[in-house]
Structures are given as structure tokens and as C-alpha cells.
Design a protein around this motif. Structure first.
Motif, PDB file in Angstrom:
ATOM      1  N   ALA A 246       0.824  -1.299  -0.012  1.00 41.82           N
ATOM      2  CA  ALA A 246      -0.389   0.089   0.146  1.00 41.82           C
ATOM      3  C   ALA A 246       0.843   1.494   0.194  1.00 41.82           C
ATOM      4  O   ALA A 246       1.742   0.925  -0.201  1.00 41.82           O
ATOM      5  N   SER A 247       0.420   2.293  -0.638  1.00 39.58           N
ATOM      6  CA  SER A 247       0.887   3.856   0.135  1.00 39.58           C
ATOM      7  C   SER A 247       0.367   4.052   1.417  1.00 39.58           C
ATOM      8  O   SER A 247       1.278   5.557   1.730  1.00 39.58           O
ATOM      9  N   GLU A 248      -0.286   3.800   2.656  1.00 41.95           N
ATOM     10  CA  GLU A 248      -0.532   4.376   3.438  1.00 41.95           C
ATOM     11  C   GLU A 248      -1.489   3.166   4.489  1.00 41.95           C
ATOM     12  O   GLU A 248      -0.724   2.290   4.490  1.00 41.95           O
ATOM     13  N   ASN A 249      -0.728   3.999   5.514  1.00 37.25           N
ATOM     14  CA  ASN A 249      -0.916   2.479   7.136  1.00 37.25           C
ATOM     15  C   ASN A 249      -1.379   2.334   7.092  1.00 37.25           C
ATOM     16  O   ASN A 249      -1.998   0.810   7.610  1.00 37.25           O
ATOM     17  N   ASN A 250      -2.769   3.052   6.925  1.00 39.77           N
ATOM     18  CA  ASN A 250      -4.210   2.243   7.556  1.00 39.77           C
ATOM     19  C   ASN A 250      -4.421   0.861   6.461  1.00 39.77           C
ATOM     20  O   ASN A 250      -5.030   0.423   7.298  1.00 39.77           O
ATOM     21  N   SER A 251      -3.969   1.161   4.815  1.00 41.11           N
ATOM     22  CA  SER A 251      -4.177  -0.003   4.373  1.00 41.11           C
ATOM     23  C   SER A 251      -3.231  -1.644   5.376  1.00 41.11           C
ATOM     24  O   SER A 251      -3.944  -2.298   4.683  1.00 41.11           O
ATOM     25  N   VAL A 252      -2.383  -0.942   5.314  1.00 38.21           N
ATOM     26  CA  VAL A 252      -1.540  -2.279   6.112  1.00 38.21           C
ATOM     27  C   VAL A 252      -2.707  -2.396   7.179  1.00 38.21           C
ATOM     28  O   VAL A 252      -2.593  -3.703   7.328  1.00 38.21           O
ATOM     29  N   GLU A 253      -2.678  -1.764   7.585  1.00 36.44           N
ATOM     30  CA  GLU A 253      -3.642  -1.699   8.879  1.00 36.44           C
ATOM     31  C   GLU A 253      -4.313  -2.705   8.432  1.00 36.44           C
ATOM     32  O   GLU A 253      -5.354  -3.815   9.435  1.00 36.44           O
ATOM     33  N   GLN A 254      -5.138  -2.525   7.668  1.00 39.49           N
ATOM     34  CA  GLN A 254      -6.428  -3.729   7.121  1.00 39.49           C
ATOM     35  C   GLN A 254      -6.155  -4.775   6.926  1.00 39.49           C
ATOM     36  O   GLN A 254      -6.639  -6.231   6.558  1.00 39.49           O
ATOM     37  N   ALA A 256      -2.919  -5.041   3.790  1.00 36.18           N
ATOM     38  CA  ALA A 256      -1.498  -5.079   2.855  1.00 36.18           C
ATOM     39  C   ALA A 256      -0.490  -5.452   4.083  1.00 36.18           C
ATOM     40  O   ALA A 256      -0.629  -5.246   4.632  1.00 36.18           O
ATOM     41  N   VAL A 257       0.682  -5.195   2.978  1.00 37.85           N
ATOM     42  CA  VAL A 257       1.263  -6.470   3.829  1.00 37.85           C
ATOM     43  C   VAL A 257       2.762  -5.168   4.400  1.00 37.85           C
ATOM     44  O   VAL A 257       3.426  -5.132   5.235  1.00 37.85           O
ATOM     45  N   ALA A 258       2.922  -4.679   3.409  1.00 38.95           N
ATOM     46  CA  ALA A 258       3.617  -2.934   3.684  1.00 38.95           C
ATOM     47  C   ALA A 258       3.568  -1.859   3.364  1.00 38.95           C
ATOM     48  O   ALA A 258       2.970  -1.595   2.173  1.00 38.95           O
ATOM     49  N   THR A 259       4.070  -0.482   4.443  1.00 41.61           N
ATOM     50  CA  THR A 259       4.423   0.698   2.895  1.00 41.61           C
ATOM     51  C   THR A 259       5.494   1.497   3.712  1.00 41.61           C
ATOM     52  O   THR A 259       5.162   1.733   4.513  1.00 41.61           O
ATOM     53  N   LEU A 260       6.287   2.074   3.216  1.00 40.96           N
ATOM     54  CA  LEU A 260       7.052   3.279   3.619  1.00 40.96           C
ATOM     55  C   LEU A 260       5.860   4.869   3.722  1.00 40.96           C
ATOM     56  O   LEU A 260       5.778   5.232   2.428  1.00 40.96           O
ATOM     57  N   GLY A 261       5.359   4.985   4.464  1.00 47.56           N
ATOM     58  CA  GLY A 261       4.575   6.219   3.332  1.00 47.56           C
ATOM     59  C   GLY A 261       4.193   7.302   5.192  1.00 47.56           C
ATOM     60  O   GLY A 261       5.015   6.967   6.718  1.00 47.56           O
ATOM     61  N   SER A 292       4.349  16.209   4.560  1.00 47.70           N
ATOM     62  CA  SER A 292       4.693  15.737   5.543  1.00 47.70           C
ATOM     63  C   SER A 292       6.127  15.195   6.064  1.00 47.70           C
ATOM     64  O   SER A 292       6.814  15.602   5.256  1.00 47.70           O
ATOM     65  N   LYS A 293       6.297  15.687   7.795  1.00 45.85           N
ATOM     66  CA  LYS A 293       7.807  16.209   7.609  1.00 45.85           C
ATOM     67  C   LYS A 293       8.124  14.638   8.248  1.00 45.85           C
ATOM     68  O   LYS A 293       9.385  14.567   8.661  1.00 45.85           O
ATOM     69  N   GLU A 294       7.956  13.486   8.392  1.00 45.20           N
ATOM     70  CA  GLU A 294       8.802  12.192   8.441  1.00 45.20           C
ATOM     71  C   GLU A 294       8.004  11.350   7.450  1.00 45.20           C
ATOM     72  O   GLU A 294       6.688  10.888   7.446  1.00 45.20           O
ATOM     73  N   LEU A 295       8.289   9.808   7.479  1.00 46.97           N
ATOM     74  CA  LEU A 295       7.856   8.220   6.219  1.00 46.97           C
ATOM     75  C   LEU A 295       7.883   7.745   7.977  1.00 46.97           C
ATOM     76  O   LEU A 295       9.718   7.724   8.920  1.00 46.97           O
ATOM     77  N   LYS A 296       7.147   6.368   7.846  1.00 45.87           N
ATOM     78  CA  LYS A 296       7.544   5.229   9.086  1.00 45.87           C
ATOM     79  C   LYS A 296       7.421   3.575   8.521  1.00 45.87           C
ATOM     80  O   LYS A 296       6.237   4.483   6.840  1.00 45.87           O
ATOM     81  N   LEU A 297       7.363   3.235   8.011  1.00 51.33           N
ATOM     82  CA  LEU A 297       7.740   1.491   7.614  1.00 51.33           C
ATOM     83  C   LEU A 297       6.841   0.866   8.781  1.00 51.33           C
ATOM     84  O   LEU A 297       6.565   0.299  10.005  1.00 51.33           O
ATOM     85  N   TYR A 298       5.732   0.844   8.446  1.00 44.01           N
ATOM     86  CA  TYR A 298       4.957   0.085   8.686  1.00 44.01           C
ATOM     87  C   TYR A 298       4.775  -1.875   8.114  1.00 44.01           C
ATOM     88  O   TYR A 298       4.705  -1.451   6.687  1.00 44.01           O
ATOM     89  N   ILE A 299       4.132  -2.612   8.973  1.00 41.46           N
ATOM     90  CA  ILE A 299       4.497  -4.008   8.453  1.00 41.46           C
ATOM     91  C   ILE A 299       3.907  -4.840   8.935  1.00 41.46           C
ATOM     92  O   ILE A 299       3.129  -5.091  10.277  1.00 41.46           O
ATOM     93  N   ASN A 300       2.622  -5.303   8.350  1.00 46.40           N
ATOM     94  CA  ASN A 300       1.677  -6.128   8.960  1.00 46.40           C
ATOM     95  C   ASN A 300       1.886  -7.694   8.647  1.00 46.40           C
ATOM     96  O   ASN A 300       2.205  -8.727   7.722  1.00 46.40           O
ATOM     97  N   GLN A 301       2.184  -8.564   9.646  1.00 48.45           N
ATOM     98  CA  GLN A 301       3.215  -9.595   9.844  1.00 48.45           C
ATOM     99  C   GLN A 301       2.388 -10.881   9.711  1.00 48.45           C
ATOM    100  O   GLN A 301       2.608 -11.913   8.691  1.00 48.45           O
ATOM    101  N   LYS A 302       1.214 -10.539  10.074  1.00 47.50           N
ATOM    102  CA  LYS A 302      -0.101 -11.243   9.926  1.00 47.50           C
ATOM    103  C   LYS A 302      -0.025 -11.966   8.721  1.00 47.50           C
ATOM    104  O   LYS A 302      -0.540 -13.329   8.185  1.00 47.50           O
TER     105      LYS A 302
END
Length: 324
Positions: A246-254, A256-261, A292-302
Motif C-alpha cells: 500500500a501507500s498509506e498505513n491504514n491499508s496495511v492495518e487492514q 496490506a503487507v507493508a508501506t513506507l508512508g 509530511s515531515k516524516e515517513l514511517k515503515l508499517y508492516i502487517n506480519q499476520k
């Protein structure tokens, strides 16, 4: 003695007038219109961040501001109607969330301060003259994605990736801008980019189905139609063991495997801070569009485990948020 009394009376009168004037200023109420193109977690969070930041800076809904929240439900004509309504009601400030709502607000509202957020490329979309000097009555924040870095992230998960599918609505300028960037990066990576397009949410299922048997992964930009239908994308891809990035963290929470967003709540707070400055007298024409002032790496391990995708240890160690 009479002169002293007159002077005292005048002094008291002046103090009372100043006090009354100050109280009127403090009690001044503003009407703020919010035009949101569609409901999905990222845009919702941007809106919440905006309202929360305004409250933190002294502009509280129901006290000294009144918020009129309108949602276009992904319909361009409705977004136009919302902008016209705000113009007729002479609201004091408008927040336009997502590119289509921002475009209609820019076209209709010529004398009202307009703030935009979750807009990928406000210059390309014809909303502002430039990022540094937006001009006219419009400024705000952009959610321009690090598209190249996000495609590189896919390769970090799938070193042998050859074919990446991309889903988007060609009617959204924000999406076509990202697809152009994705094509450039895919060529550099020597990866084939398979496109599937939609014009509304009812076409998403067919579009995803057309990709899953032909690609190693699916990439979803910040396209409002696709992101609002993310559960459909994830279900079809998941059944075929195709990872979605994905391109944003909420899709990862739903799922998606990961994003840097980016963090959309924080982006909304940035926009809210800009709104407070405008309500306090700043000129939006002289306020640069902020990113945006910072990017974060989000991963959905499950999700990764469920489709049998191994997550490199270095990515797990560097992740800002891991959904398990």
C-alpha cells in the motif's frame, strides 16, 4: 472637582469599551466547511487530526467555531455542489480533503480561505500556482508519496519480483501522477508494471481479478476509489497468495503487507495548525504548501504469514509499527 469627575468617567468608559471590544473578539465565532471526497481511514484520520489541532490551538467546535462536515461519497458532481453550498453560506474557511474536493473548492471558492490536505500534486491538479507560493486563497498539505521508495520496498520483500500490478482510477490526477512515477521507477528496476484501471468502486473486484494471476505483487497508490475498496482488493489478492503493498498505513492495518508512508493523522494536524494561523490573520497566499515531515515503515506480519511471505529480519527490526 468637576474636571476630575469627568476625566474619571471618561477613563471608566474607555476601559468598559475596550473590555467590551475584547470580549466580542474572544467570542467571535467562525464557520468552517469541510469537504471530504470519500470515506476511508486515511482521509478520516486527516480530518480528525485537523479538528484536534484546531481545538488544541483554541478553536473548538461548538464553542468558537462551527464545523459543517460534508462528504461527496466519491462523486465529483456532489463535491461541486458542496463547494457551491459553502460559497453561498459564506463560510469563513474551507478544508478540502483529497484532490477532487480540492479541485472543486479551488474552482468555486475565490474569496474564502481554502486549505487542502491529502492532495498528491496540487500544482499538477491546477489547485495552486506553486508549492512555495501558492497564490490566491489556497494552501495546505500534500500527501505526495515516496513512490520510488515504496517500489523498492516491494523488492526488499520479493528480490526476484518481475511483475507488479497497479490499481488506480485514471480520472484522479493524484493517481495518474503516482502511476507516472511508478512507471519511471519500474523501468529503472527492470520490472514490468501491469495496469488495471477503474472509474468507480463497483469495478474494483474485476480489476483486481484481472491482475492476480499475472503479477508477483500488487501496488496500490493513494487512489481514493481503490483505497475506499481496500477490503475487496485484499480479499481477492489474499485468496491467490498475492501480496498487496500500500501507500498509506491504514491499508496495511487492514491487511496490506507493508508501506513506507506518511501518518495521515499528523498530516491533518499540520493542516489544522495552518488553519489556526489563517484564522489569526495569516494570508494563505503567502503560506507554502507543506509536506509530511516524516515517513514511517508499517508492516502487517499476520498478513505476510498467512500468504506465506517471509519478512526480512532487517525490515522487522527497522519497522515503526508492526501489525500482528
Amino acid at each position: 472637582m468637576k474636571n476630575i469627575l469627568k476625566k474619571s468617567y471618561l477613563l471608566v468608559l474607555i476601559v468598559l469599551l475596550i473590555s467590551s471590544f475584547s470580549m466580542n473578539l474572544a467570542a467571535q465565532e467562525y464557520e468552517i466547511g469541510i469537504s471530504q471526497f470519500v470515506e476511508h481511514p486515511s482521509l478520516d484520520l486527516a480530518r480528525e487530526g485537523f479538528i484536534d489541532q484546531l481545538a488544541e490551538e483554541g478553536f473548538v467546535d461548538g464553542e468558537n467555531i462551527e464545523i459543517d462536515l460534508q462528504n461527496a461519497q466519491a462523486d465529483f458532481a456532489t463535491a461541486q455542489t458542496i463547494a457551491q453550498r459553502f460559497n453561498q453560506n459564506k463560510v469563513d474557511l474551507v478544508l478540502a480533503i483529497a484532490t477532487p474536493s480540492a479541485q472543486t473548492a479551488a474552482n468555486v471558492l475565490k474569496n474564502t480561505p481554502v486549505l487542502i490536505t491529502a492532495v498528491t500534486d496540487p500544482v499538477e491538479a491546477g489547485i495552486v500556482k506553486s508549492m512555495e507560493k501558492p497564490g490566491a486563497n489556497i494552501t495546505g498539505t500534500t500527501d505526495m508519496n515516496p513512490v520510488a521508495k515504496q517500489l523498492e520496498l516491494i523488492r526488499n520483500f520479493l528480490p526476484e519480483v518481475k511483475d507488479i500490478g497497479i490499481l488506480y482510477n485514471p480520472g484522479e490526477v493524484n493517481s495518474t501522477v503516482q502511476v507516472k512515477l511508478a512507471k519511471e521507477k519500474a523501468k529503472e528496476m527492470e520490472v514490468n508494471l501491469e495496469e488495471a484501471t477503474v472509474s468507480n468502486s463497483s469495478e474494483v473486484s474485476l480489476a483486481v481479478s484481472s491482475l492476480v494471476d499475472n503479477v508477483d505483487a500488487i501496488y496500490v497508490p493513494t487512489d481514493n476509489i481503490i483505497v475506499s475498496a481496500m477490503p475487496t482488493v485484499l480479499q481477492i489478492a489474499h485468496n491467490r497468495k498475492v501480496p498487496v503493498f500500500a501507500s498509506e498505513n491504514n491499508s496495511v492495518e487492514q491487511g496490506a503487507v507493508a508501506t513506507l508512508g506518511i501518518d495521515y493523522y499528523q498530516l491533518g494536524r499540520q493542516t489544522g495548525s495552518m488553519a489556526a494561523r489563517i484564522l489569526n490573520g495569516s494570508d494563505p497566499a503567502k503560506m507554502p504548501v507543506e509536506s509530511s515531515k516524516e515517513l514511517k515503515l508499517y508492516i502487517n506480519q499476520k498478513s505476510a504469514e498467512e500468504i506465506g511471505l517471509e519478512i526480512p529480519a532487517e525490515l522487522l527490526e527497522s519497522a515503526d509499527t508492526i501489525f500482528k
